[in-house]
Design a protein around this motif. Structure first.
Motif, PDB file in Angstrom:
ATOM      1  N   ALA A 126      35.410  37.554  31.108  1.00 47.92           N
ATOM      2  CA  ALA A 126      34.058  37.254  31.582  1.00 47.92           C
ATOM      3  C   ALA A 126      33.807  37.872  32.953  1.00 47.92           C
ATOM      4  CB  ALA A 126      33.892  35.736  31.687  1.00 47.92           C
ATOM      5  N   ASP A 127      32.552  37.726  33.372  1.00 48.55           N
ATOM      6  CA  ASP A 127      32.137  38.099  34.719  1.00 48.55           C
ATOM      7  C   ASP A 127      32.296  36.836  35.578  1.00 48.55           C
ATOM      8  OD1 ASP A 127      30.680  38.498  37.046  1.00 48.55           O
ATOM      9  OD2 ASP A 127      29.080  39.602  36.036  1.00 48.55           O
ATOM     10  N   ILE A 128      33.130  36.897  36.579  1.00 51.57           N
ATOM     11  CA  ILE A 128      33.464  35.688  37.351  1.00 51.57           C
ATOM     12  C   ILE A 128      32.245  35.122  38.090  1.00 51.57           C
ATOM     13  CG2 ILE A 128      34.221  36.685  39.576  1.00 51.57           C
ATOM     14  CD1 ILE A 128      36.760  34.836  39.252  1.00 51.57           C
ATOM     15  N   THR A 129      31.248  35.949  38.340  1.00 49.01           N
ATOM     16  CA  THR A 129      30.052  35.457  39.051  1.00 49.01           C
ATOM     17  C   THR A 129      29.212  34.532  38.170  1.00 49.01           C
ATOM     18  OG1 THR A 129      28.678  37.348  38.421  1.00 49.01           O
ATOM     19  CG2 THR A 129      29.900  37.530  40.492  1.00 49.01           C
ATOM     20  N   ASN A 156      37.531  35.359  45.305  1.00 51.02           N
ATOM     21  CA  ASN A 156      37.058  36.720  45.511  1.00 51.02           C
ATOM     22  C   ASN A 156      38.215  37.598  45.971  1.00 51.02           C
ATOM     23  OD1 ASN A 156      35.564  39.001  46.064  1.00 51.02           O
ATOM     24  ND2 ASN A 156      34.772  38.256  48.018  1.00 51.02           N
ATOM     25  N   ALA A 157      38.336  38.789  45.375  1.00 47.16           N
ATOM     26  CA  ALA A 157      39.297  39.787  45.855  1.00 47.16           C
ATOM     27  C   ALA A 157      38.605  40.551  46.981  1.00 47.16           C
ATOM     28  CB  ALA A 157      39.709  40.716  44.711  1.00 47.16           C
ATOM     29  N   ALA A 158      38.710  39.992  48.191  1.00 40.44           N
ATOM     30  CA  ALA A 158      37.971  40.523  49.338  1.00 40.44           C
ATOM     31  C   ALA A 158      38.777  41.605  50.054  1.00 40.44           C
ATOM     32  CB  ALA A 158      37.664  39.367  50.293  1.00 40.44           C
ATOM     33  N   GLY A 194      33.347  46.852  47.171  1.00 41.75           N
ATOM     34  CA  GLY A 194      33.015  47.195  45.787  1.00 41.75           C
ATOM     35  C   GLY A 194      33.604  46.161  44.832  1.00 41.75           C
ATOM     36  N   GLY A 195      33.634  46.501  43.554  1.00 36.96           N
ATOM     37  CA  GLY A 195      34.280  45.663  42.543  1.00 36.96           C
ATOM     38  C   GLY A 195      33.751  44.247  42.516  1.00 36.96           C
ATOM     39  N   VAL A 196      34.670  43.309  42.345  1.00 35.60           N
ATOM     40  CA  VAL A 196      34.290  41.908  42.203  1.00 35.60           C
ATOM     41  C   VAL A 196      33.679  41.378  43.515  1.00 35.60           C
ATOM     42  CG1 VAL A 196      36.580  40.941  42.758  1.00 35.60           C
ATOM     43  CG2 VAL A 196      35.053  39.714  41.236  1.00 35.60           C
ATOM     44  N   ASP A 197      34.159  41.876  44.624  1.00 35.64           N
ATOM     45  CA  ASP A 197      33.638  41.500  45.948  1.00 35.64           C
ATOM     46  C   ASP A 197      32.144  41.840  46.039  1.00 35.64           C
ATOM     47  OD1 ASP A 197      33.722  40.686  48.581  1.00 35.64           O
ATOM     48  OD2 ASP A 197      34.733  42.481  49.343  1.00 35.64           O
ATOM     49  N   PRO A 252      40.052  36.118  39.702  1.00 30.30           N
ATOM     50  CA  PRO A 252      39.964  37.445  39.089  1.00 30.30           C
ATOM     51  C   PRO A 252      41.360  38.073  39.132  1.00 30.30           C
ATOM     52  CG  PRO A 252      39.340  37.619  41.390  1.00 30.30           C
ATOM     53  CD  PRO A 252      39.747  36.154  41.150  1.00 30.30           C
ATOM     54  N   ASN A 253      41.493  39.275  38.650  1.00 35.98           N
ATOM     55  CA  ASN A 253      42.800  39.948  38.660  1.00 35.98           C
ATOM     56  C   ASN A 253      42.939  40.708  39.991  1.00 35.98           C
ATOM     57  OD1 ASN A 253      41.782  40.762  35.354  1.00 35.98           O
ATOM     58  ND2 ASN A 253      43.082  39.038  35.917  1.00 35.98           N
ATOM     59  N   ILE A 254      43.306  39.944  41.003  1.00 36.31           N
ATOM     60  CA  ILE A 254      43.359  40.449  42.385  1.00 36.31           C
ATOM     61  C   ILE A 254      44.206  41.721  42.495  1.00 36.31           C
ATOM     62  CG2 ILE A 254      44.056  39.849  44.760  1.00 36.31           C
ATOM     63  CD1 ILE A 254      43.730  36.850  43.840  1.00 36.31           C
ATOM     64  N   SER A 255      43.689  42.680  43.227  1.00 35.29           N
ATOM     65  CA  SER A 255      44.366  43.954  43.560  1.00 35.29           C
ATOM     66  C   SER A 255      44.466  44.962  42.409  1.00 35.29           C
ATOM     67  CB  SER A 255      45.794  43.731  44.117  1.00 35.29           C
ATOM     68  OG  SER A 255      45.752  43.334  45.458  1.00 35.29           O
ATOM     69  N   THR A 256      43.994  44.604  41.212  1.00 40.29           N
ATOM     70  CA  THR A 256      44.201  45.535  40.089  1.00 40.29           C
ATOM     71  C   THR A 256      43.049  46.516  39.892  1.00 40.29           C
ATOM     72  OG1 THR A 256      43.237  44.107  38.387  1.00 40.29           O
ATOM     73  CG2 THR A 256      45.571  43.793  38.875  1.00 40.29           C
ATOM     74  N   GLY A 257      42.079  46.498  40.801  1.00 38.91           N
ATOM     75  CA  GLY A 257      40.967  47.450  40.724  1.00 38.91           C
ATOM     76  C   GLY A 257      41.177  48.570  41.719  1.00 38.91           C
ATOM     77  N   ILE A 258      40.346  48.566  42.746  1.00 42.45           N
ATOM     78  CA  ILE A 258      40.372  49.623  43.764  1.00 42.45           C
ATOM     79  C   ILE A 258      41.735  49.679  44.472  1.00 42.45           C
ATOM     80  CG2 ILE A 258      39.230  50.410  45.913  1.00 42.45           C
ATOM     81  CD1 ILE A 258      36.772  48.596  44.797  1.00 42.45           C
ATOM     82  N   TYR A 259      42.439  48.550  44.535  1.00 41.97           N
ATOM     83  CA  TYR A 259      43.725  48.503  45.236  1.00 41.97           C
ATOM     84  C   TYR A 259      44.926  48.940  44.379  1.00 41.97           C
ATOM     85  CZ  TYR A 259      41.598  46.287  49.366  1.00 41.97           C
ATOM     86  OH  TYR A 259      40.851  46.014  50.491  1.00 41.97           O
ATOM     87  N   HIS A 260      44.652  49.240  43.082  1.00 42.74           N
ATOM     88  CA  HIS A 260      45.634  49.930  42.216  1.00 42.74           C
ATOM     89  C   HIS A 260      46.983  49.271  42.001  1.00 42.74           C
ATOM     90  CE1 HIS A 260      43.117  53.247  41.323  1.00 42.74           C
ATOM     91  NE2 HIS A 260      42.877  53.491  42.592  1.00 42.74           N
ATOM     92  N   CYS A 309      39.420  37.681  33.284  1.00 47.39           N
ATOM     93  CA  CYS A 309      39.630  39.121  33.171  1.00 47.39           C
ATOM     94  C   CYS A 309      38.307  39.805  32.881  1.00 47.39           C
ATOM     95  CB  CYS A 309      40.633  39.436  32.072  1.00 47.39           C
ATOM     96  SG  CYS A 309      42.245  38.667  32.352  1.00 47.39           S
ATOM     97  N   PHE A 310      38.095  40.922  33.508  1.00 47.10           N
ATOM     98  CA  PHE A 310      36.839  41.654  33.360  1.00 47.10           C
ATOM     99  C   PHE A 310      37.030  42.822  32.391  1.00 47.10           C
ATOM    100  CE2 PHE A 310      33.313  44.201  35.460  1.00 47.10           C
ATOM    101  CZ  PHE A 310      32.316  43.288  35.159  1.00 47.10           C
ATOM    102  N   ASP A 311      38.215  43.392  32.418  1.00 48.10           N
ATOM    103  CA  ASP A 311      38.479  44.536  31.531  1.00 48.10           C
ATOM    104  C   ASP A 311      39.431  44.128  30.401  1.00 48.10           C
ATOM    105  OD1 ASP A 311      41.411  45.650  32.608  1.00 48.10           O
ATOM    106  OD2 ASP A 311      40.181  44.823  34.211  1.00 48.10           O
ATOM    107  N   ASP A 312      39.309  44.830  29.278  1.00 42.34           N
ATOM    108  CA  ASP A 312      40.118  44.520  28.088  1.00 42.34           C
ATOM    109  C   ASP A 312      41.606  44.603  28.370  1.00 42.34           C
ATOM    110  OD1 ASP A 312      37.964  44.134  26.376  1.00 42.34           O
ATOM    111  OD2 ASP A 312      37.742  46.294  26.065  1.00 42.34           O
ATOM    112  N   GLU A 313      41.996  45.594  29.152  1.00 45.95           N
ATOM    113  CA  GLU A 313      43.424  45.825  29.380  1.00 45.95           C
ATOM    114  C   GLU A 313      44.055  44.607  30.058  1.00 45.95           C
ATOM    115  OE1 GLU A 313      44.233  49.286  31.755  1.00 45.95           O
ATOM    116  OE2 GLU A 313      46.388  49.093  31.410  1.00 45.95           O
ATOM    117  N   ASN A 314      43.415  44.107  31.126  1.00 44.18           N
ATOM    118  CA  ASN A 314      43.950  42.916  31.793  1.00 44.18           C
ATOM    119  C   ASN A 314      43.957  41.720  30.851  1.00 44.18           C
ATOM    120  OD1 ASN A 314      44.932  43.031  34.516  1.00 44.18           O
ATOM    121  ND2 ASN A 314      42.911  43.710  35.153  1.00 44.18           N
ATOM    122  N   TYR A 315      42.888  41.574  30.078  1.00 40.17           N
ATOM    123  CA  TYR A 315      42.800  40.437  29.152  1.00 40.17           C
ATOM    124  C   TYR A 315      43.976  40.449  28.169  1.00 40.17           C
ATOM    125  CZ  TYR A 315      40.998  37.131  25.734  1.00 40.17           C
ATOM    126  OH  TYR A 315      40.866  36.057  24.886  1.00 40.17           O
TER     127      TYR A 315
END
Ligand code: ADP
Length: 172
Positions: free
Chosen positions: A8-11, A20-22, A30-33, A117-125, A155-161
């Motif tokens: 889902a969308d955490i918002t 929040n992954a701030a 960007g991203g969830v923040d 959310p899945n902290i650090s798995t977006g822009i922070y790689h 989870c926002f993306d299928d892979e994390n889910y």
């Protein structure tokens, strides 16, 4: 403490607190923040600015709490995940700190249901499978778990889910 998995969308989640992954500036990004600040409105940013003026932002692995503005949840817990580079062991510890410090802040504020959310798995790689293992282990090992009713991994993306689903179903 119950553990639930959602795609889902955490918002859009209506719980006591969403995490929040701030970033360390607490000024949004960007991203969830970005999504949280956009939908929550400027009252969240105003509180972040107050925190920044008081304590100079938020260090990696630490967490702070604000209201949730226009979001359906009551609070937003802002935690700063590590960027995946350099010392992998240190980064793993810092990611675990994010979950633990957010849960401690939840307990201090009487929060019973919290969504991560899945902290650090977006822009922070941060590698998604490693991040999921750390997230689930840290939540399961939380020493004050009796004071939290439910933790939701959003989870926002299928892979994390799929990664979370596999770990939660097969490594009980
Ligand atoms: P970080 O900088 O900590 O990597 P990101 O926001 O870039 O933070 O990504 C963290 C995770 O949040 C990613 O898995 C991304 O898919 C996810 N994400 C992005 N937008 C949302 C959203 N609206 N709700 C839930 N998760 C989201």
């Amino acid at each position: 403490m119950k553990i639930e998995l959602l795609k889902a969308d955490i918002t859009e989640i209506n719980v006591d607190a969403i995490v929040n992954a701030a970033n360390t500036s607490l000024f949004g990004g960007g991203g969830v923040d970005g999504a949280i600040h956009r939908k929550g409105g400027k009252v969240i940013l105003e509180e972040c600015i107050q925190i920044r003026n008081r304590q100079g932002g938020c260090k990696t692995g630490e967490a702070v709490i604000t209201n949730a503005g226009n979001l359906p949840s009551k609070f937003v817990i802002h935690t700063v995940g590590p960027v995946w580079n350099g010392d992998k062991e240190e980064k793993s510890k810092l990611l675990a700190d994010c979950y633990e410090n957010s849960l401690n802040l939840a307990v201090e504020n009487g929060i019973k249901i919290i969504a991560f959310p899945n902290i650090s798995t977006g822009i922070y790689h941060f590698p998604k499978d490693k991040a999921a293992e750390i997230a689930i282990k840290t939540v399961k090992d939380f020493d004050k778990s009796s004071q939290i009713d439910k933790v939701i991994f959003v989870c926002f993306d299928d892979e994390n889910y799929e990664i979370y689903k596999e770990i939660l179903e097969n490594h009980e």
